[in-house]
Design a protein around this motif. Structure first.
Motif, PDB file in Angstrom:
ATOM      1  N   ASP A  55      -5.170-129.044  29.966  1.00  0.00           N
ATOM      2  CA  ASP A  55      -5.357-130.502  29.904  1.00  0.00           C
ATOM      3  C   ASP A  55      -5.514-130.951  28.448  1.00  0.00           C
ATOM      4  OD1 ASP A  55      -8.143-130.333  29.107  1.00  0.00           O
ATOM      5  OD2 ASP A  55      -8.568-129.685  31.156  1.00  0.00           O
ATOM      6  N   THR A  94     -21.170-132.671  30.941  1.00  0.00           N
ATOM      7  CA  THR A  94     -20.814-133.099  32.296  1.00  0.00           C
ATOM      8  C   THR A  94     -22.023-133.702  33.000  1.00  0.00           C
ATOM      9  OG1 THR A  94     -19.315-131.223  32.310  1.00  0.00           O
ATOM     10  CG2 THR A  94     -19.650-132.342  34.394  1.00  0.00           C
ATOM     11  N   TYR A 136     -20.249-138.382  36.537  1.00  0.00           N
ATOM     12  CA  TYR A 136     -19.732-137.562  37.637  1.00  0.00           C
ATOM     13  C   TYR A 136     -20.779-136.543  38.080  1.00  0.00           C
ATOM     14  CZ  TYR A 136     -17.286-133.966  40.203  1.00  0.00           C
ATOM     15  OH  TYR A 136     -16.939-133.060  41.170  1.00  0.00           O
ATOM     16  N   HIS A 162     -11.650-134.161  32.924  1.00  0.00           N
ATOM     17  CA  HIS A 162     -12.023-133.902  31.536  1.00  0.00           C
ATOM     18  C   HIS A 162     -10.955-134.318  30.531  1.00  0.00           C
ATOM     19  CE1 HIS A 162     -14.949-131.340  33.644  1.00  0.00           C
ATOM     20  NE2 HIS A 162     -15.719-131.676  32.632  1.00  0.00           N
ATOM     21  N   LEU A 182     -15.664-124.126  40.257  1.00  0.00           N
ATOM     22  CA  LEU A 182     -15.029-122.956  39.628  1.00  0.00           C
ATOM     23  C   LEU A 182     -15.459-121.646  40.288  1.00  0.00           C
ATOM     24  CD1 LEU A 182     -14.969-123.860  35.813  1.00  0.00           C
ATOM     25  CD2 LEU A 182     -13.059-123.768  37.420  1.00  0.00           C
ATOM     26  N   THR A 196     -21.011-130.612  42.117  1.00  0.00           N
ATOM     27  CA  THR A 196     -22.028-129.645  42.536  1.00  0.00           C
ATOM     28  C   THR A 196     -22.112-128.466  41.561  1.00  0.00           C
ATOM     29  OG1 THR A 196     -20.399-128.422  43.846  1.00  0.00           O
ATOM     30  CG2 THR A 196     -21.642-130.131  44.990  1.00  0.00           C
ATOM     31  N   GLY A 197     -21.066-128.270  40.781  1.00  0.00           N
ATOM     32  CA  GLY A 197     -21.048-127.100  39.893  1.00  0.00           C
ATOM     33  C   GLY A 197     -20.607-125.845  40.645  1.00  0.00           C
ATOM     34  N   VAL A 224     -19.095-120.923  32.795  1.00  0.00           N
ATOM     35  CA  VAL A 224     -18.456-121.957  33.630  1.00  0.00           C
ATOM     36  C   VAL A 224     -18.186-121.498  35.068  1.00  0.00           C
ATOM     37  CG1 VAL A 224     -17.384-123.448  31.886  1.00  0.00           C
ATOM     38  CG2 VAL A 224     -16.208-121.356  32.641  1.00  0.00           C
ATOM     39  N   ALA A 238      -8.828-127.668  27.726  1.00  0.00           N
ATOM     40  CA  ALA A 238      -9.219-126.470  28.479  1.00  0.00           C
ATOM     41  C   ALA A 238      -7.989-125.865  29.145  1.00  0.00           C
ATOM     42  CB  ALA A 238     -10.252-126.835  29.529  1.00  0.00           C
ATOM     43  N   PHE A 250      -7.040-122.987  32.063  1.00  0.00           N
ATOM     44  CA  PHE A 250      -7.464-122.018  33.082  1.00  0.00           C
ATOM     45  C   PHE A 250      -6.236-121.286  33.623  1.00  0.00           C
ATOM     46  CE2 PHE A 250     -11.073-124.830  32.906  1.00  0.00           C
ATOM     47  CZ  PHE A 250     -12.151-123.989  33.118  1.00  0.00           C
ATOM     48  N   GLY A 297     -11.926-129.487  26.017  1.00  0.00           N
ATOM     49  CA  GLY A 297     -12.039-128.032  26.238  1.00  0.00           C
ATOM     50  C   GLY A 297     -13.473-127.668  26.595  1.00  0.00           C
ATOM     51  N   VAL A 298     -13.697-126.365  26.755  1.00  0.00           N
ATOM     52  CA  VAL A 298     -15.046-125.908  27.110  1.00  0.00           C
ATOM     53  C   VAL A 298     -15.735-125.412  25.850  1.00  0.00           C
ATOM     54  CG1 VAL A 298     -16.380-124.280  28.522  1.00  0.00           C
ATOM     55  CG2 VAL A 298     -14.264-125.273  29.421  1.00  0.00           C
ATOM     56  N   ASN A 337     -10.824-130.882  37.954  1.00  0.00           N
ATOM     57  CA  ASN A 337     -11.560-130.660  36.699  1.00  0.00           C
ATOM     58  C   ASN A 337     -10.735-131.141  35.511  1.00  0.00           C
ATOM     59  OD1 ASN A 337     -13.701-129.518  37.962  1.00  0.00           O
ATOM     60  ND2 ASN A 337     -13.277-127.406  37.368  1.00  0.00           N
ATOM     61  N   SER A 389     -21.886-128.234  32.393  1.00  0.00           N
ATOM     62  CA  SER A 389     -22.245-128.327  30.968  1.00  0.00           C
ATOM     63  C   SER A 389     -23.115-129.572  30.752  1.00  0.00           C
ATOM     64  CB  SER A 389     -20.974-128.428  30.120  1.00  0.00           C
ATOM     65  OG  SER A 389     -20.356-129.681  30.364  1.00  0.00           O
ATOM     66  N   PHE A 430     -23.286-124.193  37.669  1.00  0.00           N
ATOM     67  CA  PHE A 430     -23.289-124.488  36.233  1.00  0.00           C
ATOM     68  C   PHE A 430     -22.489-125.759  35.959  1.00  0.00           C
ATOM     69  CE2 PHE A 430     -21.199-124.577  32.135  1.00  0.00           C
ATOM     70  CZ  PHE A 430     -22.298-124.527  31.304  1.00  0.00           C
TER      71      PHE A 430
HETATM   72  N1  LIG Z   1     -10.988-128.735  32.425  1.00  0.00           N
HETATM   73  C1  LIG Z   1     -12.243-128.659  31.963  1.00  0.00           C
HETATM   74  N2  LIG Z   1     -12.547-129.104  30.734  1.00  0.00           N
HETATM   75  C2  LIG Z   1     -13.795-129.025  30.247  1.00  0.00           C
HETATM   76  N3  LIG Z   1     -14.848-128.490  30.936  1.00  0.00           N
HETATM   77  C3  LIG Z   1     -14.609-128.062  32.164  1.00  0.00           C
HETATM   78  C4  LIG Z   1     -13.302-128.112  32.736  1.00  0.00           C
HETATM   79  N4  LIG Z   1     -13.384-127.563  33.969  1.00  0.00           N
HETATM   80  C5  LIG Z   1     -14.674-127.230  34.145  1.00  0.00           C
HETATM   81  N5  LIG Z   1     -15.426-127.524  33.085  1.00  0.00           N
HETATM   82  C6  LIG Z   1     -16.851-127.277  32.911  1.00  0.00           C
HETATM   83  O1  LIG Z   1     -17.255-126.313  33.836  1.00  0.00           O
HETATM   84  C7  LIG Z   1     -18.296-126.834  34.660  1.00  0.00           C
HETATM   85  C8  LIG Z   1     -18.195-126.243  36.040  1.00  0.00           C
HETATM   86  O2  LIG Z   1     -17.048-126.729  36.716  1.00  0.00           O
HETATM   87  P1  LIG Z   1     -17.040-126.763  38.255  1.00  0.00           P
HETATM   88  O3  LIG Z   1     -15.719-127.173  38.715  1.00  0.00           O
HETATM   89  O4  LIG Z   1     -17.561-125.492  38.726  1.00  0.00           O
HETATM   90  O5  LIG Z   1     -18.148-127.818  38.606  1.00  0.00           O
HETATM   91  P2  LIG Z   1     -18.042-129.376  38.596  1.00  0.00           P
HETATM   92  O6  LIG Z   1     -16.646-129.766  38.332  1.00  0.00           O
HETATM   93  O7  LIG Z   1     -19.074-129.860  37.644  1.00  0.00           O
HETATM   94  O8  LIG Z   1     -18.483-129.747  40.056  1.00  0.00           O
HETATM   95  P3  LIG Z   1     -17.600-129.585  41.374  1.00  0.00           P
HETATM   96  O9  LIG Z   1     -16.297-128.992  40.968  1.00  0.00           O
HETATM   97  O10 LIG Z   1     -18.404-128.639  42.184  1.00  0.00           O
HETATM   98  O11 LIG Z   1     -17.492-130.905  41.953  1.00  0.00           O
HETATM   99  C9  LIG Z   1     -18.088-128.315  34.645  1.00  0.00           C
HETATM  100  O12 LIG Z   1     -19.271-128.993  34.946  1.00  0.00           O
HETATM  101  C10 LIG Z   1     -17.657-128.506  33.213  1.00  0.00           C
HETATM  102  O13 LIG Z   1     -18.777-128.546  32.366  1.00  0.00           O
END
Ligand SMILES: Nc1ncnc2c1ncn2[C@@H]1O[C@H](COP(=O)(O)OP(=O)(O)OP(=O)(O)O)[C@@H](O)[C@H]1O
Ligand SMILES: [Mg+2]
Length: 488
Positions: free
Chosen positions: A401, A424, A429, A376, A436, A432-433, A414, A463, A465, A405-406, A372, A421, A419
């Motif tokens: 990173d 995203t 890309y 991002h 996280l 699957t969401g 998130v 962002a 975490f 950010g979120v 992630n 955004s 989910f």
């Molecule tokens: N480092 C980050 N910076 C900004 N937004 C983030 C970051 N990490 C996660 N997100 C937001 O949180 C959402 C959910 O993240 P998540 O990892 O669950 O799903 P994904 O990365 O979209 O898909 P997957 O990880 O399943 O391949 C992302 O789609 C993004 O919008």
């Protein structure tokens, strides 16, 4: 319900066991009242009857003695006509007869026609009352010796009809009193117990409705009893959580179906199109590539769903001691290619920490967070991993990173499964969401947690975490800071 309870319930009639608590208590009390009242009434009845009998016997005895003396002094004539002078004393009609030693009647009075013939007169004990029937009438009699005339016996007898009548009346009165007693106790207990168990009944009713699938039931403030009121609050909380859980589960299934449908539709459409008419090799190749992409996405989705299911279920593998540095290094290697593509530099500030857990899952947790962050962060940007040991209990792994950010409105969502955004979704890309959601499940399965936090000055500004894990050990000499060369 434990085994003892089950066994105990097995002894009760099924209908009784299924009654409400109030009905069972009332039934118990009614039964106990009935048994004890019946015993008490029976005792009183026997006592009254015994006292009556004794009074009658005493009267009979003194009367017999008096009449015997009277006969001895006055004498009596033999013959069938009533000759024995038996005076009335009290309301009872007294019957008298004189027998000789062979049991023959010498004289009698007040006996209709002739007094009873007793075969056993010679052997009958004197002055001991006894019952006998005379022409269908119950009687009580007593034999007395006549002074100076040893061979003769005087029988004094009274009818027991009144006494028997009194007995029946007394028995009936007592049965009526007993029934009134039981009814009164039942009404009283029903009312009193009702006030105590009203909360139980509401709880039981609510639990039955929840078990039947109605999650709108709440008990609220209706219960007065403080203990039951607390139970009601806990129950409502539980139903609230159950409701949320059910809703999120339904939502999850709906999302999963939706996510599965998109690649399946693409796959289906592409294959249909390919079969419809002859195409060039290049067009076929393009079609196969599309199909492969959809299949890959389906595979990814299936794997993520399986991981989530596995994390939510019972684990059979035992946990091992995991050195966090090893996990970080392994995760770095796995995301190396992705970082290289985006020319992202991976930095780490390590402290040597040990946790207990599943190395594979912890690796997956870090890899997802790193992917992630790399996706991002800006191109040629940085991703920083800090491992912070907070003795005695906690190790924190912070991944930050240099991305945007979120967004504020997405921060709470998130970690929801599926989910992504809007930003995203708009990007090329197609995750699957679930990433996280899986990460949080892994952290919680290790008795830790995962949160989106605000970056500190030591972190990068995008962002941030933070993974919290329970610490089981650490080396005092930490390897701080260590930086990996940019993979890009
Ligand atoms: N480092 C980050 N910076 C900004 N937004 C983030 C970051 N990490 C996660 N997100 C937001 O949180 C959402 C959910 O993240 P998540 O990892 O669950 O799903 P994904 O990365 O979209 O898909 P997957 O990880 O399943 O391949 C992302 O789609 C993004 O919008
Ligand atoms: Mg992800």
């Amino acid at each position: 319900m434990d085994d003892r309870d089950r066994a105990w319930r097995g002894l009760l009639p099924a209908r009784f066991a299924s009654m409400t608590l109030r009905t069972r208590i009332v039934a118990y009390v009614a039964l106990v009242t009935l048994i004890f009242s019946a015993l008490a009434f029976a005792g009183v009845y026997r006592l009254i009857i015994a006292m009556d009998q004794r009074r009658l016997d005493d009267a009979l005895r003194s009367l017999a003695a008096e009449e015997a003396n009277h006969l001895a002094t006055r004498g009596f004539t033999f013959g069938p006509s009533p000759d024995v002078d038996v005076e009335e004393s009290g309301p009872l009609l007294k019957h008298g007869a004189v027998y000789d030693e062979a049991g023959s009647i010498l004289a009698y009075v007040h006996f209709d026609r002739a007094p009873p013939q007793f075969d056993s007169i010679p052997s009958k004990k004197v002055d001991v009352p006894f019952d006998f029937d005379f022409r269908g009438e119950p009687m009580r009699g007593m034999l007395s010796p006549i002074p100076g005339q040893q061979s003769k016996r005087l029988l004094m007898a009274v009818s027991r009809a009144d006494v028997e009548g009194d007995k029946v009346f007394l028995a009936r009165a007592m049965i009526v009193a007993l029934l009134f007693n039981v009814i009164w106790v039942v009404l009283l207990v029903h009312r009193v117990v009702g006030r105590f168990v009203v909360g139980h009944e509401q709880l039981a009713d609510a639990a039955r409705r929840v078990a039947a699938g109605d999650l709108t039931v709440r008990i609220g403030q209706q219960v007065k009893d403080p203990e039951i009121a607390q139970l009601a609050i806990d129950f409502d909380d539980m139903v609230d959580r159950l409701d949320v859980l059910m809703r999120s589960q339904q939502q999850f299934v709906a999302h999963a179906a939706h996510e599965l449908r998109s690649p399946l539709t693409t796959l289906y459409g592409e294959l249909q199109l390919a079969l419809r008419r002859e195409r060039s090799v290049e067009a076929y190749r393009e079609c196969v590539r599309e199909c492969l992409e959809s299949t890959e996405r389906l595979k990814m989705l299936a794997e993520d769903l399986l991981t989530l299911a596995r994390l939510g279920g019972e684990r059979t593998e035992t946990m091992e001691t995991v050195f966090i540095s090893d996990v970080v290094q392994a995760a770095f290697r796995e995301v190396g290619t992705l970082a290289g593509e985006r020319q992202v530099e991976l930095d780490v500030q390590e402290a040597s920490a040990y946790v207990t857990g599943h190395a594979r899952d912890l690796g997956r947790l870090l890899r997802n967070l790193l992917e992630n962050a790399i996706r991002h962060t800006k191109v040629k940007g940085r991703v920083l991993v800090r491992v912070i040991v907070e003795p005695p209990q906690v190790v924190r792994i912070v991944i930050s990173d240099e991305g945007p950010g979120v967004a504020e409105e997405d921060r709470a969502r998130v970690f929801e499964a599926f989910f992504r955004s809007a930003q995203t979704r708009a990007s090329h890309y197609e995750g699957t969401g679930l990433g996280l959601a899986i990460c949080r499940e892994i952290a919680r399965a290790h008795r830790g947690d995962l949160a989106l936090v605000s970056p500190t000055p030591s972190d990068l500004a995008g962002a941030c975490f933070e993974v919290l894990l329970p610490l089981v050990g650490f080396d005092r000499v930490s390897r701080l800071p260590s930086s990996l060369p940019s993979v890009g």
